[in-house]
Design an enzyme around this catalytic site. Sequence first.
Site, PDB file in Angstrom:
ATOM      1  N   HIS A 132      11.185  12.913   8.659  1.00 52.87           N
ATOM      2  CA  HIS A 132      11.754  12.397   9.906  1.00 52.87           C
ATOM      3  C   HIS A 132      12.566  11.145   9.550  1.00 52.87           C
ATOM      4  O   HIS A 132      12.131  10.328   8.736  1.00 52.87           O
ATOM      5  CB  HIS A 132      10.617  12.047  10.874  1.00 52.87           C
ATOM      6  CG  HIS A 132      11.093  11.655  12.234  1.00 52.87           C
ATOM      7  ND1 HIS A 132      11.566  10.391  12.511  1.00 52.87           N
ATOM      8  CD2 HIS A 132      11.154  12.348  13.402  1.00 52.87           C
ATOM      9  CE1 HIS A 132      11.890  10.319  13.785  1.00 52.87           C
ATOM     10  NE2 HIS A 132      11.666  11.492  14.341  1.00 52.87           N
ATOM     11  N   PRO A 133      13.740  10.954  10.159  1.00 50.16           N
ATOM     12  CA  PRO A 133      14.618   9.851   9.728  1.00 50.16           C
ATOM     13  C   PRO A 133      14.037   8.452   9.883  1.00 50.16           C
ATOM     14  O   PRO A 133      14.447   7.535   9.158  1.00 50.16           O
ATOM     15  CB  PRO A 133      15.857  10.030  10.612  1.00 50.16           C
ATOM     16  CG  PRO A 133      15.454  10.956  11.702  1.00 50.16           C
ATOM     17  CD  PRO A 133      14.377  11.810  11.148  1.00 50.16           C
ATOM     18  N   THR A 134      13.078   8.250  10.783  1.00 50.99           N
ATOM     19  CA  THR A 134      12.453   6.917  10.910  1.00 50.99           C
ATOM     20  C   THR A 134      10.936   6.955  10.762  1.00 50.99           C
ATOM     21  O   THR A 134      10.335   5.973  10.340  1.00 50.99           O
ATOM     22  CB  THR A 134      12.781   6.277  12.274  1.00 50.99           C
ATOM     23  OG1 THR A 134      12.310   7.147  13.333  1.00 50.99           O
ATOM     24  CG2 THR A 134      14.270   6.045  12.423  1.00 50.99           C
ATOM     25  N   ALA A 135      10.310   8.093  11.087  1.00 50.38           N
ATOM     26  CA  ALA A 135       8.844   8.168  11.078  1.00 50.38           C
ATOM     27  C   ALA A 135       8.276   8.724   9.789  1.00 50.38           C
ATOM     28  O   ALA A 135       7.059   8.663   9.572  1.00 50.38           O
ATOM     29  CB  ALA A 135       8.354   9.014  12.258  1.00 50.38           C
ATOM     30  N   GLY A 136       9.113   9.286   8.915  1.00 47.60           N
ATOM     31  CA  GLY A 136       8.623   9.839   7.654  1.00 47.60           C
ATOM     32  C   GLY A 136       7.824  11.109   7.856  1.00 47.60           C
ATOM     33  O   GLY A 136       8.306  12.073   8.455  1.00 47.60           O
ATOM     34  N   HIS A 196       0.843  -1.205   0.000  1.00 45.87           N
ATOM     35  CA  HIS A 196       0.000   0.000   0.000  1.00 45.87           C
ATOM     36  C   HIS A 196       0.873   1.248   0.000  1.00 45.87           C
ATOM     37  O   HIS A 196       1.846   1.333   0.747  1.00 45.87           O
ATOM     38  CB  HIS A 196      -0.908   0.003   1.230  1.00 45.87           C
ATOM     39  CG  HIS A 196      -2.071   0.944   1.103  1.00 45.87           C
ATOM     40  ND1 HIS A 196      -1.927   2.318   1.152  1.00 45.87           N
ATOM     41  CD2 HIS A 196      -3.389   0.713   0.917  1.00 45.87           C
ATOM     42  CE1 HIS A 196      -3.111   2.896   1.009  1.00 45.87           C
ATOM     43  NE2 HIS A 196      -4.014   1.942   0.860  1.00 45.87           N
ATOM     44  N   GLY A 207       7.022  21.977   9.258  1.00 46.18           N
ATOM     45  CA  GLY A 207       8.312  21.329   9.446  1.00 46.18           C
ATOM     46  C   GLY A 207       9.282  21.687   8.341  1.00 46.18           C
ATOM     47  O   GLY A 207       8.909  22.293   7.331  1.00 46.18           O
TER      48      GLY A 207
END
Length: 305
Positions: free
Chosen positions: A174-178, A88, A169
């Site tokens: 974000h490096p892990t959360a997108g 998805h 922003g």
Amino acid sequence: MDKMDNKKQYVLAVPNFSEGRRKEVIEAIVDQLRNVEGVKLISYEPEYDFNRTVVTVIGEPKPLKEALLNMAGKAYELINMEEQTGSHPRIGAQDTIPLFPFKNITIEEVINLAEEIGREIYERYKVPVYFSGKNARNEFRKSISNIREGQYEGLKKVVHTEERRPDIGPPALHPTAGATIVSADYEGLTAYNVFLGTEDLDIAKKIAKAVRGPSGGFSTVRAVGIKFPERSGVVVSMNMFDCSQTPLYRVYNFIKQEAARYGVQVTGSEIVGPVKLDYLINSLEYFLGLENFRKEQIIEYHLMD
């Protein structure tokens, strides 16, 4: 929230997060919506192949806002988009937070609530936010699929550009959360799958192309052809954004007609998550040829608030 107060305001939210396989992670995220005063968790639907969970929740604006923020925080904590894969489209751990008026509340108030949630997400978690639907900053971003173009991996490469940077922003994910998409609109989507009696995925993809709006089908339908590993056959999987103007029965019949071109039968269909009673009634009227049917004729309707 056991019973609705006729005077209180209620908002419907259908948040989606990018995990549909790890049961302990799914439960930890959904737990943020459980046992919250003024909030009722209606359902959650993990989808293994999509690697995604769709949640349906109703609540009063203030407690619902806090519960959704806590849910997003837990998703950011437990999902790493550098490792996440699925069929998805997605751009973030807490991928979307769509809001809709449910009772005693205006669309303008829901738009404002979406703005508050978007600001709080960045302030609390430093996860960038895109606004869509009625909150979109331009025409392109009214469609979630436009914001998701290229998905997480592709968006990372162009997020620094003026056209693709977040609304809240810095021009970076974000490096892990997108990133998270927050929106308000009048109507929620209905998730609808139609199953085909063939293992030929190319046929499902051709039918999906025929049914979805951007490639010449129904303007309020988005569709993909996919394979669910847990069952035989292939699937035309759809998000239907206006089942009053484009009823379920019309899309179902269209897919049957297209499938017949390839000598393939429709073996069944499935509604994923909650659906409005009116959307089922208009298909019932069509298939049974009912005249002058009223939902008040349904006995259980009188038990609803």
